[in-house]
Design a protein around this motif. Structure first.
Motif, PDB file in Angstrom:
ATOM      1  N   SER A 144      77.899 -34.731  92.335  1.00  0.00           N
ATOM      2  CA  SER A 144      76.793 -34.002  92.459  1.00  0.00           C
ATOM      3  C   SER A 144      76.703 -32.772  91.871  1.00  0.00           C
ATOM      4  O   SER A 144      77.295 -32.703  90.576  1.00  0.00           O
ATOM      5  N   ASP A 145      76.687 -31.795  92.161  1.00  0.00           N
ATOM      6  CA  ASP A 145      76.947 -30.297  91.753  1.00  0.00           C
ATOM      7  C   ASP A 145      78.177 -30.248  91.083  1.00  0.00           C
ATOM      8  O   ASP A 145      79.301 -30.557  92.124  1.00  0.00           O
ATOM      9  N   GLY A 146      78.423 -29.789  90.050  1.00  0.00           N
ATOM     10  CA  GLY A 146      79.758 -29.701  89.485  1.00  0.00           C
ATOM     11  C   GLY A 146      80.274 -30.601  88.686  1.00  0.00           C
ATOM     12  O   GLY A 146      81.525 -30.410  88.139  1.00  0.00           O
ATOM     13  N   GLY A 147      79.739 -31.840  88.889  1.00  0.00           N
ATOM     14  CA  GLY A 147      80.234 -33.012  88.194  1.00  0.00           C
ATOM     15  C   GLY A 147      81.481 -33.438  88.744  1.00  0.00           C
ATOM     16  O   GLY A 147      82.227 -33.231  89.733  1.00  0.00           O
ATOM     17  N   LEU A 148      81.872 -34.146  87.638  1.00  0.00           N
ATOM     18  CA  LEU A 148      83.454 -34.772  87.734  1.00  0.00           C
ATOM     19  C   LEU A 148      84.583 -33.502  88.190  1.00  0.00           C
ATOM     20  O   LEU A 148      85.340 -33.940  88.884  1.00  0.00           O
ATOM     21  N   ALA A 149      84.389 -32.548  87.324  1.00  0.00           N
ATOM     22  CA  ALA A 149      85.608 -31.569  87.396  1.00  0.00           C
ATOM     23  C   ALA A 149      85.705 -30.993  88.901  1.00  0.00           C
ATOM     24  O   ALA A 149      86.615 -30.950  89.469  1.00  0.00           O
ATOM     25  N   LEU A 150      84.266 -30.421  89.647  1.00  0.00           N
ATOM     26  CA  LEU A 150      84.357 -30.176  90.870  1.00  0.00           C
ATOM     27  C   LEU A 150      84.561 -31.193  91.870  1.00  0.00           C
ATOM     28  O   LEU A 150      85.556 -30.852  92.844  1.00  0.00           O
ATOM     29  N   ALA A 151      84.318 -32.351  91.716  1.00  0.00           N
ATOM     30  CA  ALA A 151      84.601 -33.414  92.584  1.00  0.00           C
ATOM     31  C   ALA A 151      86.418 -33.767  92.593  1.00  0.00           C
ATOM     32  O   ALA A 151      86.723 -33.933  93.705  1.00  0.00           O
ATOM     33  N   ALA A 152      86.599 -33.907  91.407  1.00  0.00           N
ATOM     34  CA  ALA A 152      88.124 -34.177  91.201  1.00  0.00           C
ATOM     35  C   ALA A 152      88.932 -33.157  92.169  1.00  0.00           C
ATOM     36  O   ALA A 152      90.051 -33.224  92.559  1.00  0.00           O
ATOM     37  N   PHE A 153      88.589 -31.657  91.770  1.00  0.00           N
ATOM     38  CA  PHE A 153      89.124 -30.629  92.346  1.00  0.00           C
ATOM     39  C   PHE A 153      89.082 -30.805  93.879  1.00  0.00           C
ATOM     40  O   PHE A 153      90.339 -30.559  94.701  1.00  0.00           O
ATOM     41  N   GLU A 154      88.212 -31.023  94.422  1.00  0.00           N
ATOM     42  CA  GLU A 154      87.903 -30.877  95.821  1.00  0.00           C
ATOM     43  C   GLU A 154      88.855 -31.971  96.383  1.00  0.00           C
ATOM     44  O   GLU A 154      89.243 -31.842  97.505  1.00  0.00           O
ATOM     45  N   MET A 155      88.793 -33.336  95.929  1.00  0.00           N
ATOM     46  CA  MET A 155      89.541 -34.408  96.257  1.00  0.00           C
ATOM     47  C   MET A 155      91.134 -34.019  95.999  1.00  0.00           C
ATOM     48  O   MET A 155      91.826 -34.165  97.194  1.00  0.00           O
ATOM     49  N   PHE A 206      81.225 -34.003  79.882  1.00  0.00           N
ATOM     50  CA  PHE A 206      81.801 -35.001  80.490  1.00  0.00           C
ATOM     51  C   PHE A 206      82.222 -34.439  82.051  1.00  0.00           C
ATOM     52  O   PHE A 206      82.099 -35.194  83.028  1.00  0.00           O
ATOM     53  N   LEU A 207      82.942 -33.455  82.011  1.00  0.00           N
ATOM     54  CA  LEU A 207      83.199 -32.776  83.082  1.00  0.00           C
ATOM     55  C   LEU A 207      82.411 -32.218  83.908  1.00  0.00           C
ATOM     56  O   LEU A 207      82.657 -32.419  85.223  1.00  0.00           O
ATOM     57  N   PHE A 208      81.453 -31.616  83.590  1.00  0.00           N
ATOM     58  CA  PHE A 208      80.486 -30.812  84.278  1.00  0.00           C
ATOM     59  C   PHE A 208      79.037 -31.315  84.566  1.00  0.00           C
ATOM     60  O   PHE A 208      78.255 -30.812  85.186  1.00  0.00           O
ATOM     61  N   GLY A 209      78.847 -32.514  83.546  1.00  0.00           N
ATOM     62  CA  GLY A 209      77.561 -32.881  83.762  1.00  0.00           C
ATOM     63  C   GLY A 209      77.176 -33.527  84.712  1.00  0.00           C
ATOM     64  O   GLY A 209      78.091 -34.005  85.945  1.00  0.00           O
ATOM     65  N   GLU A 210      75.902 -33.599  85.362  1.00  0.00           N
ATOM     66  CA  GLU A 210      75.663 -34.053  86.678  1.00  0.00           C
ATOM     67  C   GLU A 210      74.359 -34.986  86.739  1.00  0.00           C
ATOM     68  O   GLU A 210      73.545 -35.427  87.589  1.00  0.00           O
ATOM     69  N   ASP A 211      75.098 -36.106  85.969  1.00  0.00           N
ATOM     70  CA  ASP A 211      74.359 -37.443  85.933  1.00  0.00           C
ATOM     71  C   ASP A 211      74.452 -38.142  87.292  1.00  0.00           C
ATOM     72  O   ASP A 211      75.432 -37.887  87.951  1.00  0.00           O
ATOM     73  N   GLN A 212      73.374 -38.747  87.876  1.00  0.00           N
ATOM     74  CA  GLN A 212      73.455 -39.345  89.273  1.00  0.00           C
ATOM     75  C   GLN A 212      74.010 -40.615  89.204  1.00  0.00           C
ATOM     76  O   GLN A 212      74.518 -41.357  88.260  1.00  0.00           O
ATOM     77  N   GLY A 213      74.105 -41.128  90.497  1.00  0.00           N
ATOM     78  CA  GLY A 213      74.640 -42.641  90.693  1.00  0.00           C
ATOM     79  C   GLY A 213      75.922 -42.917  90.465  1.00  0.00           C
ATOM     80  O   GLY A 213      76.581 -44.007  90.390  1.00  0.00           O
ATOM     81  N   ARG A 214      76.772 -41.783  90.653  1.00  0.00           N
ATOM     82  CA  ARG A 214      78.188 -41.927  90.154  1.00  0.00           C
ATOM     83  C   ARG A 214      79.131 -41.571  91.407  1.00  0.00           C
ATOM     84  O   ARG A 214      78.869 -40.815  92.142  1.00  0.00           O
ATOM     85  N   TYR A 215      80.519 -41.909  91.512  1.00  0.00           N
ATOM     86  CA  TYR A 215      81.384 -41.834  92.542  1.00  0.00           C
ATOM     87  C   TYR A 215      82.757 -41.540  91.806  1.00  0.00           C
ATOM     88  O   TYR A 215      83.024 -42.197  90.710  1.00  0.00           O
ATOM     89  N   LEU A 216      83.531 -40.835  92.575  1.00  0.00           N
ATOM     90  CA  LEU A 216      84.864 -40.860  92.195  1.00  0.00           C
ATOM     91  C   LEU A 216      85.840 -41.505  92.942  1.00  0.00           C
ATOM     92  O   LEU A 216      85.545 -41.250  94.259  1.00  0.00           O
ATOM     93  N   VAL A 217      86.812 -42.271  92.791  1.00  0.00           N
ATOM     94  CA  VAL A 217      87.621 -43.069  93.677  1.00  0.00           C
ATOM     95  C   VAL A 217      88.882 -42.905  93.257  1.00  0.00           C
ATOM     96  O   VAL A 217      89.346 -42.646  92.098  1.00  0.00           O
TER      97      VAL A 217
END
Length: 719
Positions: free
Chosen positions: A623-634, A651-662
């Motif tokens: 969501s907020d902060g896209g892939l970069a923030l999600a990856a850091f938080e994990m 790619f790193l900070f875009g906030e496209d919807q419907g996405r998950y980091l696994v």
């Protein structure tokens, strides 16, 4: 005491328009008494009557096979199988919390807990969604401290775990903070208690704490903009006592087991007035009250004060008269007031007497179901201008900017002040996505989340409304939970302004489309309008609280990231930077459109996560902060570094919807990619979790350094 003469100024001070007052004269055929004016004011204000929003609320999907009780009662009720139900709701206490932060927030928590146990459910979880002004504003620090202490002070003493929520900051909330309180409880599905009175001549019983002058006029105050008279409104804020509420809950649940309760209603906004009118109206009955029998804690209280007081920890009940002795014994045991203060009557009357003198005699049905209803003019929010060029930025610098913002830094300073483990059933506490509570004595668990991105709603109310629901859906799916239903807390500015009403209408359209597509009906909620100060409105903030079911605790998707785990991105990335966190925090911009929400894609991707949870070791939505923030938080939560192979800003900070980091090991990642191909779900390996460094493309920083910023920003700003 001589009652005030009804003047135009007095009518206006009660929040009634000239046309509304003319309707009152037509209904009762005479000028109202002062007490009657107060009663109409309480029942016809925005907070109680939903007069600006009813037309649009009716368009929301509210039913489904899982729904036992939708909107209209104290809280919504949803079936979770095995004869059990989850009861939940979210409500606002915005205006009181701005005027008196501690008590405003505390009584917001108390009120929502009463809504839940009034239905016969024992509360098991609480959340809160908090919106404050910019961190440097002179009032923000006081509000943050007062509200957080109020939420914790009441919830901790009552004994319910706080399992999630949100905290945000924006200049739009400088003059109007938002405090949205959520509570959920468990009940037997066949032992739900409702508020519709039945039977003629049945005793109306006052339960709980005594009535004082605190909160008189609170509902009317909550239905008006703020101006420079704000300090004069301080007496309209209620004062809470969580220990009394704890006793009230135990007494109420024990009382329900005796079979003495015909109907029961929390005394919330507009106190004795609203509770009595709603019970009578739903049952098609009238109500007579003898106010000299009301337990009071202040001398010489008038009928007006008793009817409009919002003193806390009180309930109103219609009692089976043959069980009066048993019922009274329960409340005597818990040292709480139990007083028969009136009875149900056949006539359509709301008859209020004090020491034999009639203070109000009104047609009860006209106070509730025939309250004014407006189809206010509205205009659509203009389409957002295309996003201009976004300058390139070193990705680690972009991440550091997010971590140094109280909006995206760790909120542990907040939730560590809350008891998150009381009752010993918490399976996941705040800070790691949706909160999870085990259903005691079973293998099941419930997941809870609260979500909205106000800047999206302002830019594009339809997509922003959809996104709030979609993010709640993703947060639940990321735990392995099947989303069940939602509650909404719709916070907006002045609905008499067509552009604000347009935000509301279009957000409702987006929310309605999303809850329908994602099978998450709205079962309860609250509308909070007139969140403006000196004509400046808040960001439109339709908060969505959602509940999901995990059938077996073994099905919970964990947070166990290990060194060597593969990082997989699920969902399509186009690099949408409009209205993004990066744009706001790094460039001070709020331009471009909100990201589009494809509800079919949301559902497909969420079901894919749940169907393949056995292959997933850890998961978060983007969501907020896209892939970069999600990856850091994990990575930060697991204390292991992460390498993301792209350094591309969109790619790193875009906030496209419907996405998950696994995150998972190589073998499971391989199996997951095969499953995604078969399901038509976009998936790609974007790096791995390893070492002690965060790499975003060719840019890097020690995890410890970034973690220190993440952990200290909030306390350094507010402690």
């Amino acid at each position: 005491m001589q009652e005030p003469h009804i003047t135009d100024e007095l009518i206006a001070s009660h929040g009634l328009s000239p046309d509304e007052y003319a309707s009152i004269l037509e209904i009762i055929g005479r000028a109202p008494t002062f007490t009657e004016l107060g009663i109409f004011s309480a029942m016809w204000n925005e907070h109680c009557s939903y007069k600006s929003s009813k037309k649009w609320l009716r368009t929301l999907p509210t039913s489904g096979p899982q729904v036992i009780c939708g909107p209209g009662e104290n809280a919504g009720v949803v079936d979770i199988g095995d004869g059990q139900a989850v009861v939940f709701k979210m409500e606002s206490h915005n205006h009181p919390s701005y005027i008196e932060p501690y008590q405003g927030a505390a009584t917001g928590v108390g009120g929502i807990l009463r809504d839940v146990f009034t239905m016969g459910a024992r509360p098991i979880a609480a959340m809160n969604a908090l919106s404050f002004g910019e961190p440097g504003h002179p009032k923000t620090r006081q509000l943050v401290h007062g509200v957080v202490e109020g939420v914790g002070g009441y919830g901790n003493a009552f004994g319910v775990p706080t399992v999630g929520g949100e905290v945000r900051f924006d200049p739009a909330y400088n003059g109007n903070c938002l405090v949205n309180a959520f509570a959920a409880g468990l009940a037997d599905a066949d032992k739900i208690f409702y508020s519709a009175a039945s039977g003629i001549g049945m005793p109306v019983v006052y339960l709980g704490a005594k009535t004082g002058r605190d909160g008189v006029g609170g509902a009317t105050m909550a239905s008006a903009e703020f101006d420079d008279t704000i300090e004069e409104k301080r007496p309209t804020v209620q004062v809470g006592d969580p220990f009394t509420e704890k006793r009230l809950m135990e007494a109420t649940l024990e009382l329900m087991a005796t079979g003495a309760v015909i109907s029961i209603q929390d005394m919330g906004a507009a106190g004795l007035t609203c509770s009595a009118v709603e019970m009578g109206d739903k049952g098609g009955l009238g109500v007579r009250l003898d106010l000299e029998k009301v337990p009071v804690r202040e001398e010489a209280m008038t009928a007006y004060e008793m009817m409009l007081s919002e003193s806390q920890e009180r309930m109103l009940m219609v009692l089976r008269p043959e069980l009066e002795a048993e019922a009274k014994a329960v409340f005597d045991k818990w040292d709480l007031d139990f007083a028969i203060v009136g009875e149900t009557i056949a006539e359509d009357r709301f008859l209020i007497q004090l020491n034999g003198e009639i203070k109000a005699d009104l047609p009860l049905s006209k106070l509730a179901s025939t309250a004014p209803e407006y189809d206010r003019p509205w205009v659509e929010t203009p389409a957002a201008e295309p996003l201009g060029d976004v300058p390139g930025i070193d990705p680690i610098d972009g991440l550091k900017a997010l971590l140094a913002s109280p909006n995206y830094a760790s909120k542990s300073w907040v939730f560590e002040q809350y008891d998150t483990m009381v009752m010993a059933d918490s399976a996941r506490t705040p800070g790691l996505g949706a909160g999870i509570i085990r259903v005691h004595g079973t293998d099941k668990a419930l997941a809870f989340t609260s979500d909205v991105t106000p800047r999206y709603v302002k830019a594009n109310p339809v997509e922003g409304g959809k996104q709030a629901v979609a993010e709640a859906y993703r947060n639940l799916c990321a735990t392995g939970a099947k989303p069940l239903a939602t509650t909404d807390n719709l916070n907006f500015g002045n609905p008499e302004k067509p552009e604000i009403m347009g935000q509301f209408v279009c957000a409702i359209k987006g929310i309605g489309a999303a809850v329908d597509a994602l099978d998450m009906p709205i079962v309860s909620g609250n509308v909070s309008l007139y969140n403006e100060t000196d004509g400046t409105a808040i960001l439109p903030t339709p908060t969505i609280g959602a509940v999901g079911l995990i059938e077996h605790a073994d099905d919970i998707i964990g947070c166990d990231v290990r060194d060597g785990h593969v990082a997989l991105l699920i969902g399509e990335t186009t690099g949408h930077l409009g209205q993004s966190a990066l744009l706001a925090e790094v460039f001070g911009r709020a331009d471009g459109d909100a990201p589009a929400v494809d509800l079919d894609v949301e559902k497909r991707n969420g079901e894919f996560i749940r169907d393949n949870r056995h292959l997933i070791t850890a998961c978060t939505d983007l969501s907020d902060g896209g892939l970069a923030l999600a990856a850091f938080e994990m990575a930060e939560a697991a204390e292991v570094g992460v390498w993301i192979d792209s350094g591309d800003t969109p790619f790193l900070f875009g906030e496209d919807q419907g996405r998950y980091l696994v995150a998972c090991n190589f073998d499971k990642a391989e199996a997951l990619m095969i499953a995604a191909g078969q399901a038509g779900v976009p998936i790609q390996s974007v790096g791995k979790f390893t070492g002690e460094t965060v790499w975003l493309g060719q840019s890097s920083a020690p995890l410890a350094e970034l973690s220190a910023t993440f952990r200290t920003t909030f306390p350094d700003t507010f402690a």
